[in-house]
Design an enzyme around this catalytic site. Structure first.
Site: not given
Length: 631
Positions: A525, A568
């Site tokens: 990611s 996140k």
């Protein structure tokens, strides 16, 4: 006595008579000594004979008693075992096996080892709950009250459980349902399983599966082995005492595998299959047992280590990390009252923990996905408060113990997680990425810089090209992240050369580093953040401040979906970041988050890089195909 016969030098007459007298006295003493030992030996012989006679008569008495009362003792034992079967609906095939084993027991000597093995087997057979059930409670209102009282937040998980109970109410049973709770440590998987049992009014048993690599752990040993016993599934049934109990198979993702002792996960295929577990056969009992009424709940931290056929049999419920607000509420509702009671503190004791302490604990001490570290720090603070109260108990005037954010390090030390932002303003080639770790979410800087400075006037152009071009990576990176950096480097070089006519990456060697090199890092990611850092370095323009990004990037620049969106976003909010760039395919994940999590964060979706904007635009704007905002 040889020493009396040793020859000596001639002596005088007087000395000879004196020596003879001494010899006679010594002989008298030795004679008395020998006579004493002879008497002791005869007495010991008599005692040994008497003891042997006693043992002989005791053995005769035992044999006679066994003949007279042996049958009566076995009958009493069997009668006691049969009483364990009263009120139970024992299946015919099990009743037949019980009677056959009972006849074998009566025909054997009670003192034999096999007799003890048969008696133990009969006790296990009689202890199982044949036809015993607890009445299920399908009241959704009561179930919701129980779930809300035991757990704060997790609304999506609670809704899924209530839907499961509602379907069971309409169907009339919960047969055929296997639940798998997946989530990080400390997020309440075990306690949630117990709450489900309470809501359904069922008995509860937990089987710890972590580290087990022997199939007999679940299915038991053959009863022919010395010390054999049933598996944990049968033991859990006996513990609960009902056929429709709730059994938690805890940490099934940590099951081992042995080439010699079998594979426990393969045994679970039979246990957790509704089409097979109505005739589950334990190796010790050696007859089929109906497990179809049992509600099995499994727990795991990750799904990757669970076999695909086993995972296919279960309904997966995902538990995510707790938010900071959820941790605060759990602290006030559950952790603090429990810790106060465990430390023996009462209202008469003068102490106070200010609200700023809770904020400090949540933000800088306990960033794990669950609440275990928060619970440990809370107990540690209260234990130190209890120590101070006890030490000052003898004084006439006791001052109130106050804990605040300023003196908190005196109780639990300095913060374990200080602020992650060590750049006040981002220089060129530096980007803020977002990572998903065992502690939840965190920000991660990615730094790119030029690492070759060879002058173009060098005569050997081949050497210049070899030194200048290339990519160097550091920062304790895993294999997946190294591949992601290589993909980002190749695409950024192609994008700059073809779209912007920029040859910086073609002519210079670049070094990419992920700070905090002692911490292992892996995952795909970071692709977008690495690409942005390379573009920023090549254009010599910094990324816009207070912007973080996450997303996997393909070799053609397409943005791919990533996980851990909730964690996140929480990490970005904690560090004061105002804008987060996510793949367009993660829009649904963002919209599923509660409003209080999305509040204050401007989220922008992107699909791939584009180059038709003017050079005056900041580098991060080159990443957006659509400037569509959704909050």
């Amino acid at each position: 006595f040889f020493f009396l016969m040793i020859r000596r030098p001639p002596r005088s007459t007087q000395s000879r008579s004196s020596a003879a007298s001494d010899v006679y006295k010594r002989q008298q003493k030795y004679y008395v000594f020998l006579q004493y030992f002879q008497d002791v030996g005869q007495l010991a012989q008599q005692n040994l004979s008497a003891r042997k006679q006693k043992e002989f008569y005791d053995e005769m008495f035992r044999i006679v008693k066994g003949v007279v009362e042996g049958e009566k003792g076995k009958n009493a034992t069997l009668e006691k075992i049969r009483r364990m079967l009263e009120g139970k609906k024992v299946p015919k095939h099990i009743q037949k096996i019980f009677e056959e084993e009972a006849k074998r027991y009566q025909a054997m000597d009670e003192a034999s080892q096999e007799s003890n093995m048969i008696r133990t087997y009969l006790e296990w057979v009689a202890s199982l709950p044949y036809g015993l059930y607890s009445e299920d409670n399908y009241n959704l209102r009561e179930a919701k009250e129980i779930l809300d009282s035991d757990h704060y937040g997790m609304e999506d998980v609670k809704d899924r459980i209530l839907e499961f109970i509602a379907a069971g109410k309409l169907k009339g049973s919960l047969v055929g349902k296997i639940i798998l709770l997946v989530g990080p440590p400390g997020t309440g998987k075990t306690s949630l399983s117990y709450s489900i049992a309470r809501a359904l009014n069922r008995k509860f048993a937990r089987v710890a599966m972590g580290g087990e690599s022997d199939s007999s752990f679940l299915k038991g040993h053959r009863k022919t082995y010395i010390g054999a016993y049933p598996g944990k599934i049968i033991a859990a049934l006996k513990e609960c005492g009902t056929e429709n109990c709730v059994i938690l198979l805890d940490e099934i993702d940590k099951l081992g595998r042995s080439e010699i002792h079998g594979d426990p996960q393969s045994n679970l295929l039979e246990i957790l299959d509704p089409q097979q577990n109505n005739a589950f056969t334990d190796n010790y009992l050696d007859y089929p047992i109906d497990l179809s009424k049992v509600l099995f709940i499994c727990s795991a931290n990750i799904k990757d280590t669970i076999q695909a056929p086993l995972l296919d049999r279960m309904d997966v419920i995902q538990l995510s990390s707790y938010t900071n607000e959820e941790k605060r509420q759990i602290y006030y509702r559950h952790l603090y009252p429990k810790a106060v009671q465990e430390c023996g503190l009462k209202e008469i004791h003068k102490f106070k923990i200010e609200d700023s302490v809770v904020d400090e604990l949540v933000n800088n001490y306990s960033r794990d996905a669950g609440i275990r570290s928060l619970e440990k720090y809370t107990r540690k603070i209260l234990e130190k408060i209890a120590f101070k109260i006890v030490m000052k108990a003898k004084s006439e005037q006791q001052q109130e113990v106050i804990v605040n954010a300023e003196n908190l390090p005196q109780y639990i030390g300095h913060p374990k997680f200080p602020k992650d932002r060590f750049y006040k303003s981002l220089p060129k080639g530096v980007v803020i990425g977002l990572a998903y770790t065992e502690f939840g979410g965190s920000i991660m800087y990615l730094e790119a810089t030029q690492s070759s400075f060879v002058e173009q006037t060098t005569q050997n152009k081949d050497v210049i090209q070899q030194v200048r071009s290339g990519l160097k990576t550091t920062g304790s990176l895993g294999g997946v992240m190294k591949e992601s950096m290589q993909i980002a480097y190749t695409y950024a070089k192609s994008f700059l050369y073809n779209k912007l006519n920029n040859q910086f990456l073609e002519r210079n060697e670049v070094h990419i580093h992920a700070p905090e090199g002692a911490i292992p890092k892996d995952g795909p990611s970071a692709g977008l953040a690495i690409t942005s850092a390379l573009v920023s370095l090549a254009l010599q323009r910094p990324i816009k401040q207070n912007v973080a990004m996450t997303g996997e990037i393909s070799l053609r620049g397409k943005a791919l979906k990533i996980g851990g969106v909730k964690e996140k976003i929480l990490a970005a909010k904690r560090e004061g970041i105002k804008e987060v760039i996510l793949p367009t395919s993660n829009k649904d994940n963002l919209m599923d988050l509660p409003e209080y999590i999305r509040e204050g964060i401007q989220s922008v979706s992107y699909t791939h890089l584009r180059a038709h904007e003017t050079p005056e635009h900041l580098v991060c704007r080159l990443l957006l195909e659509k400037k569509k905002k959704y909050t």
